[in-house]
Design a protein around this motif. Structure first.
Motif, PDB file in Angstrom:
ATOM      1  N   MET A   4      47.349  55.759  46.172  1.00 20.37           N
ATOM      2  CA  MET A   4      47.434  56.685  45.071  1.00 20.37           C
ATOM      3  C   MET A   4      48.128  55.999  43.898  1.00 20.37           C
ATOM      4  SD  MET A   4      48.587  60.586  45.311  1.00 20.37           S
ATOM      5  CE  MET A   4      50.270  60.717  44.846  1.00 20.37           C
ATOM      6  N   ARG A   5      47.446  55.955  42.766  1.00 20.57           N
ATOM      7  CA  ARG A   5      47.998  55.299  41.578  1.00 20.57           C
ATOM      8  C   ARG A   5      47.927  56.247  40.394  1.00 20.57           C
ATOM      9  NH1 ARG A   5      44.013  51.831  42.985  1.00 20.57           N
ATOM     10  NH2 ARG A   5      44.640  50.237  44.424  1.00 20.57           N
ATOM     11  N   SER A   6      48.960  56.170  39.575  1.00 16.19           N
ATOM     12  CA  SER A   6      48.963  56.920  38.320  1.00 16.19           C
ATOM     13  C   SER A   6      49.627  56.033  37.278  1.00 16.19           C
ATOM     14  CB  SER A   6      49.722  58.230  38.493  1.00 16.19           C
ATOM     15  OG  SER A   6      49.727  58.940  37.285  1.00 16.19           O
ATOM     16  N   SER A   7      48.855  55.556  36.352  1.00 23.20           N
ATOM     17  CA  SER A   7      49.353  54.598  35.377  1.00 23.20           C
ATOM     18  C   SER A   7      50.477  55.176  34.520  1.00 23.20           C
ATOM     19  CB  SER A   7      48.216  54.145  34.459  1.00 23.20           C
ATOM     20  OG  SER A   7      48.731  53.277  33.470  1.00 23.20           O
ATOM     21  N   GLN A   8      51.522  54.388  34.371  1.00 25.49           N
ATOM     22  CA  GLN A   8      52.621  54.745  33.487  1.00 25.49           C
ATOM     23  C   GLN A   8      52.552  53.945  32.188  1.00 25.49           C
ATOM     24  OE1 GLN A   8      56.453  54.846  35.428  1.00 25.49           O
ATOM     25  NE2 GLN A   8      55.502  55.427  37.353  1.00 25.49           N
ATOM     26  N   SER A  54      30.600  37.629  31.497  1.00 21.87           N
ATOM     27  CA  SER A  54      29.990  38.507  32.498  1.00 21.87           C
ATOM     28  C   SER A  54      29.955  39.945  31.984  1.00 21.87           C
ATOM     29  CB  SER A  54      30.773  38.441  33.817  1.00 21.87           C
ATOM     30  OG  SER A  54      31.888  39.291  33.773  1.00 21.87           O
ATOM     31  N   GLU A  55      29.233  40.794  32.692  1.00 20.07           N
ATOM     32  CA  GLU A  55      29.134  42.195  32.300  1.00 20.07           C
ATOM     33  C   GLU A  55      30.373  42.984  32.685  1.00 20.07           C
ATOM     34  OE1 GLU A  55      25.493  44.110  33.305  1.00 20.07           O
ATOM     35  OE2 GLU A  55      24.295  42.361  32.763  1.00 20.07           O
ATOM     36  N   ASN A  56      31.210  42.420  33.546  1.00 16.01           N
ATOM     37  CA  ASN A  56      32.456  43.070  33.947  1.00 16.01           C
ATOM     38  C   ASN A  56      33.552  42.686  32.959  1.00 16.01           C
ATOM     39  OD1 ASN A  56      31.181  44.088  36.200  1.00 16.01           O
ATOM     40  ND2 ASN A  56      31.718  42.314  37.445  1.00 16.01           N
ATOM     41  N   HIS A  57      33.832  43.565  32.029  1.00 12.91           N
ATOM     42  CA  HIS A  57      34.831  43.270  31.015  1.00 12.91           C
ATOM     43  C   HIS A  57      36.238  43.457  31.578  1.00 12.91           C
ATOM     44  CE1 HIS A  57      31.898  42.811  27.856  1.00 12.91           C
ATOM     45  NE2 HIS A  57      31.296  43.912  28.290  1.00 12.91           N
ATOM     46  N   GLN A  58      37.149  42.654  31.071  1.00 16.52           N
ATOM     47  CA  GLN A  58      38.543  42.783  31.461  1.00 16.52           C
ATOM     48  C   GLN A  58      39.173  43.972  30.749  1.00 16.52           C
ATOM     49  OE1 GLN A  58      40.881  39.230  31.017  1.00 16.52           O
ATOM     50  NE2 GLN A  58      39.247  37.904  31.725  1.00 16.52           N
ATOM     51  N   LEU A  59      40.275  44.441  31.307  1.00 15.40           N
ATOM     52  CA  LEU A  59      41.048  45.472  30.620  1.00 15.40           C
ATOM     53  C   LEU A  59      41.679  44.851  29.380  1.00 15.40           C
ATOM     54  CD1 LEU A  59      42.749  47.308  33.626  1.00 15.40           C
ATOM     55  CD2 LEU A  59      40.948  48.163  32.136  1.00 15.40           C
ATOM     56  N   ASP A  89      53.669  47.594  44.355  1.00 19.66           N
ATOM     57  CA  ASP A  89      54.451  48.509  43.521  1.00 19.66           C
ATOM     58  C   ASP A  89      54.078  48.390  42.049  1.00 19.66           C
ATOM     59  OD1 ASP A  89      55.843  49.688  45.612  1.00 19.66           O
ATOM     60  OD2 ASP A  89      57.390  48.143  45.595  1.00 19.66           O
ATOM     61  N   VAL A  90      53.807  47.173  41.594  1.00 17.74           N
ATOM     62  CA  VAL A  90      53.386  46.973  40.204  1.00 17.74           C
ATOM     63  C   VAL A  90      52.026  47.637  40.000  1.00 17.74           C
ATOM     64  CG1 VAL A  90      52.805  45.269  38.436  1.00 17.74           C
ATOM     65  CG2 VAL A  90      54.732  44.851  39.976  1.00 17.74           C
ATOM     66  N   ALA A  91      51.131  47.505  40.972  1.00  9.75           N
ATOM     67  CA  ALA A  91      49.806  48.132  40.881  1.00  9.75           C
ATOM     68  C   ALA A  91      49.936  49.646  40.777  1.00  9.75           C
ATOM     69  CB  ALA A  91      48.962  47.754  42.099  1.00  9.75           C
ATOM     70  N   VAL A 147      46.513  50.155  38.521  1.00 15.71           N
ATOM     71  CA  VAL A 147      45.429  49.194  38.732  1.00 15.71           C
ATOM     72  C   VAL A 147      45.487  48.705  40.173  1.00 15.71           C
ATOM     73  CG1 VAL A 147      45.414  48.454  36.316  1.00 15.71           C
ATOM     74  CG2 VAL A 147      46.827  47.217  37.959  1.00 15.71           C
ATOM     75  N   SER A 148      44.540  47.881  40.556  1.00 11.65           N
ATOM     76  CA  SER A 148      44.521  47.357  41.918  1.00 11.65           C
ATOM     77  C   SER A 148      45.505  46.189  42.063  1.00 11.65           C
ATOM     78  CB  SER A 148      43.114  46.875  42.278  1.00 11.65           C
ATOM     79  OG  SER A 148      42.803  45.702  41.544  1.00 11.65           O
ATOM     80  N   VAL A 149      45.846  45.880  43.297  1.00 12.24           N
ATOM     81  CA  VAL A 149      46.733  44.754  43.584  1.00 12.24           C
ATOM     82  C   VAL A 149      46.095  43.455  43.100  1.00 12.24           C
ATOM     83  CG1 VAL A 149      47.785  43.410  45.449  1.00 12.24           C
ATOM     84  CG2 VAL A 149      47.838  45.898  45.542  1.00 12.24           C
ATOM     85  N   GLY A 150      44.783  43.329  43.289  1.00 12.98           N
ATOM     86  CA  GLY A 150      44.079  42.133  42.823  1.00 12.98           C
ATOM     87  C   GLY A 150      44.192  41.945  41.321  1.00 12.98           C
TER      88      GLY A 150
END
Length: 184
Positions: A1-5, A48-53, A77-79, A84-87
């Protein structure tokens, strides 16, 4: 469960500066300066078609990651903090570090030896230390530099009495020394 701060950072920068500093460990103006400096780096642009944040999100995540240690510094914890994902935390950390290292000479430079500020700094250094250090720049005296995780080689030797992994620094680089000697 993630909720961006991350969305709170703008509010913190404008209304609760101490919270912005606690999260990213830089002033908002410094954040903006770093962002301006690294945003055009090729590592943030992909064909690529996958753009970065956005680079601002990557930089904020990086600063949060490297500015914390212990439990708060794990990629998991940072994710969770960034939403965002750990990766992505690992990728952001690597990409921003590459961009910053490529801008090393822009971020770090030795001021001219004959500058009035340098003379004041030399006088101050001499008054508080010794004559031999008068022409030193980039001095640090037993500064603790926290590491966000245990080093893989000789990891236990970096563990201190306060249950942290860190480096202690004592350095003085003389002014007449060429930076390239230490940079390479």
């Amino acid at each position: 469960m993630r909720s961006s701060q991350l969305s709170l950072l703008d509010h913190f920068a404008n209304h609760h500066l101490h919270l912005f500093l606690r999260r990213l460990h830089v002033w908002p103006e410094v954040f903006d300066c770093i962002l301006d400096q690294i945003s055009t780096h090729p590592i943030f642009h992909s064909s690529s078609e996958n753009h970065q944040l956005p680079v601002a999100i990557q930089l904020a995540t990086f600063l949060f990651h490297v500015g914390h240690y212990g439990n708060a510094a794990s990629p998991e914890d940072v994710a969770q903090w960034a939403g965002v994902s750990v990766g992505l935390v690992i990728n952001f950390t690597n990409w921003v570090m590459v961009a910053i290292l490529d801008e090393h000479d822009t971020f770090v430079n030795i001021p001219p030896h004959d500058l009035e500020d340098m003379e004041r700094a030399r006088t101050f250094t001499e008054s508080w230390t010794c004559l031999a250090w008068r022409n030193g720049v980039f001095a640090a005296d037993s500064s603790s530099i926290p590491l966000f995780e245990k080093p893989q080689i000789f990891g236990e030797s970096f563990y201190d009495r306060k249950s942290r992994y860190l480096l202690n620094c004592q350095v003085c680089i003389p002014m007449h020394t060429k930076w390239n000697t230490y940079h390479s």
